[in-house]
Design a protein around this motif. Structure first.
Motif, PDB file in Angstrom:
ATOM      1  N   LEU A   1       0.830  -1.213   0.000  1.00  0.00           N
ATOM      2  CA  LEU A   1       0.000   0.000   0.000  1.00  0.00           C
ATOM      3  C   LEU A   1       0.863   1.261   0.000  1.00  0.00           C
ATOM      4  CD1 LEU A   1      -2.730  -1.089   2.573  1.00  0.00           C
ATOM      5  CD2 LEU A   1      -3.061  -0.696   0.130  1.00  0.00           C
ATOM      6  N   ILE A   2       1.926   1.239   0.786  1.00  0.00           N
ATOM      7  CA  ILE A   2       2.824   2.389   0.819  1.00  0.00           C
ATOM      8  C   ILE A   2       3.532   2.541  -0.523  1.00  0.00           C
ATOM      9  CG2 ILE A   2       4.920   3.337   1.883  1.00  0.00           C
ATOM     10  CD1 ILE A   2       3.904   2.101   4.554  1.00  0.00           C
ATOM     11  N   ASP A   3       3.936   1.431  -1.125  1.00  0.00           N
ATOM     12  CA  ASP A   3       4.570   1.487  -2.450  1.00  0.00           C
ATOM     13  C   ASP A   3       3.653   2.118  -3.488  1.00  0.00           C
ATOM     14  OD1 ASP A   3       6.897   0.334  -1.490  1.00  0.00           O
ATOM     15  OD2 ASP A   3       6.404  -1.683  -2.209  1.00  0.00           O
TER      16      ASP A   3
ATOM     17  N   PRO B   1      13.716  10.944  -5.810  1.00  0.00           N
ATOM     18  CA  PRO B   1      13.868   9.492  -5.698  1.00  0.00           C
ATOM     19  C   PRO B   1      12.757   8.853  -4.852  1.00  0.00           C
ATOM     20  CG  PRO B   1      15.959  10.596  -5.275  1.00  0.00           C
ATOM     21  CD  PRO B   1      14.903  11.659  -5.332  1.00  0.00           C
ATOM     22  N   ALA B   2      12.368   7.646  -5.238  1.00  0.00           N
ATOM     23  CA  ALA B   2      11.298   6.937  -4.537  1.00  0.00           C
ATOM     24  C   ALA B   2      11.621   6.752  -3.056  1.00  0.00           C
ATOM     25  CB  ALA B   2      11.041   5.589  -5.202  1.00  0.00           C
ATOM     26  N   GLY B   3      12.870   6.502  -2.731  1.00  0.00           N
ATOM     27  CA  GLY B   3      13.248   6.333  -1.326  1.00  0.00           C
ATOM     28  C   GLY B   3      12.995   7.575  -0.501  1.00  0.00           C
ATOM     29  N   VAL B   4      13.242   8.725  -1.100  1.00  0.00           N
ATOM     30  CA  VAL B   4      12.991   9.997  -0.411  1.00  0.00           C
ATOM     31  C   VAL B   4      11.483  10.178  -0.209  1.00  0.00           C
ATOM     32  CG1 VAL B   4      13.149  12.520  -0.620  1.00  0.00           C
ATOM     33  CG2 VAL B   4      15.101  11.081  -1.249  1.00  0.00           C
ATOM     34  N   LEU B   5      10.714   9.892  -1.235  1.00  0.00           N
ATOM     35  CA  LEU B   5       9.263  10.016  -1.120  1.00  0.00           C
ATOM     36  C   LEU B   5       8.716   9.071  -0.054  1.00  0.00           C
ATOM     37  CD1 LEU B   5       8.367  10.298  -4.898  1.00  0.00           C
ATOM     38  CD2 LEU B   5       8.232  12.113  -3.182  1.00  0.00           C
ATOM     39  N   ARG B   6       9.226   7.837  -0.050  1.00  0.00           N
ATOM     40  CA  ARG B   6       8.772   6.865   0.954  1.00  0.00           C
ATOM     41  C   ARG B   6       9.080   7.378   2.364  1.00  0.00           C
ATOM     42  NH1 ARG B   6       7.218   1.552   0.842  1.00  0.00           N
ATOM     43  NH2 ARG B   6       7.429   0.463   2.812  1.00  0.00           N
ATOM     44  N   ASN B   7      10.270   7.931   2.545  1.00  0.00           N
ATOM     45  CA  ASN B   7      10.623   8.472   3.864  1.00  0.00           C
ATOM     46  C   ASN B   7       9.716   9.637   4.241  1.00  0.00           C
ATOM     47  OD1 ASN B   7      12.669   6.648   4.353  1.00  0.00           O
ATOM     48  ND2 ASN B   7      14.272   7.984   3.544  1.00  0.00           N
ATOM     49  N   LEU B   8       9.393  10.489   3.293  1.00  0.00           N
ATOM     50  CA  LEU B   8       8.510  11.616   3.581  1.00  0.00           C
ATOM     51  C   LEU B   8       7.109  11.142   3.958  1.00  0.00           C
ATOM     52  CD1 LEU B   8       9.576  14.062   0.734  1.00  0.00           C
ATOM     53  CD2 LEU B   8       9.995  14.341   3.194  1.00  0.00           C
ATOM     54  N   ILE B   9       6.659  10.084   3.311  1.00  0.00           N
ATOM     55  CA  ILE B   9       5.321   9.555   3.585  1.00  0.00           C
ATOM     56  C   ILE B   9       5.277   8.832   4.932  1.00  0.00           C
ATOM     57  CG2 ILE B   9       3.636   7.807   2.829  1.00  0.00           C
ATOM     58  CD1 ILE B   9       4.435   8.633  -0.083  1.00  0.00           C
ATOM     59  N   THR B  10       6.314   8.087   5.260  1.00  0.00           N
ATOM     60  CA  THR B  10       6.277   7.235   6.458  1.00  0.00           C
ATOM     61  C   THR B  10       6.957   7.835   7.677  1.00  0.00           C
ATOM     62  OG1 THR B  10       8.285   6.053   5.787  1.00  0.00           O
ATOM     63  CG2 THR B  10       6.167   5.117   5.092  1.00  0.00           C
TER      64      THR B  10
END
Length: 64
Positions: free
Chosen positions: A19-21, A35-44
């Protein structure tokens, strides 16, 4: 055969990660170049504990 508790936990974590992906992929389309990793960190980053807690916080804030 009944799944072990660890198997159920692993399945839930995988579901939350998926779901997070999806949320990250949507954000990446709106923010090319980040980068996707940065976005994931911002979201989580609001719930840095486990995936279950991350999901609970994101759902509460209607991010997912």
């Amino acid at each position: 055969m009944k799944q072990s508790l660890q198997d159920r936990i692993n399945a839930i974590r995988a579901e939350v990660d998926a779901l997070i992906d999806k949320k990250v992929a949507k954000a990446a389309k709106a923010s090319p170049g980040i980068p996707a990793g940065v976005l994931r960190n911002l979201i989580t980053n609001r719930a840095p504990e486990c995936q279950c807690r991350q999901y609970a916080v994101l759902e509460e804030r209607e991010v997912i």
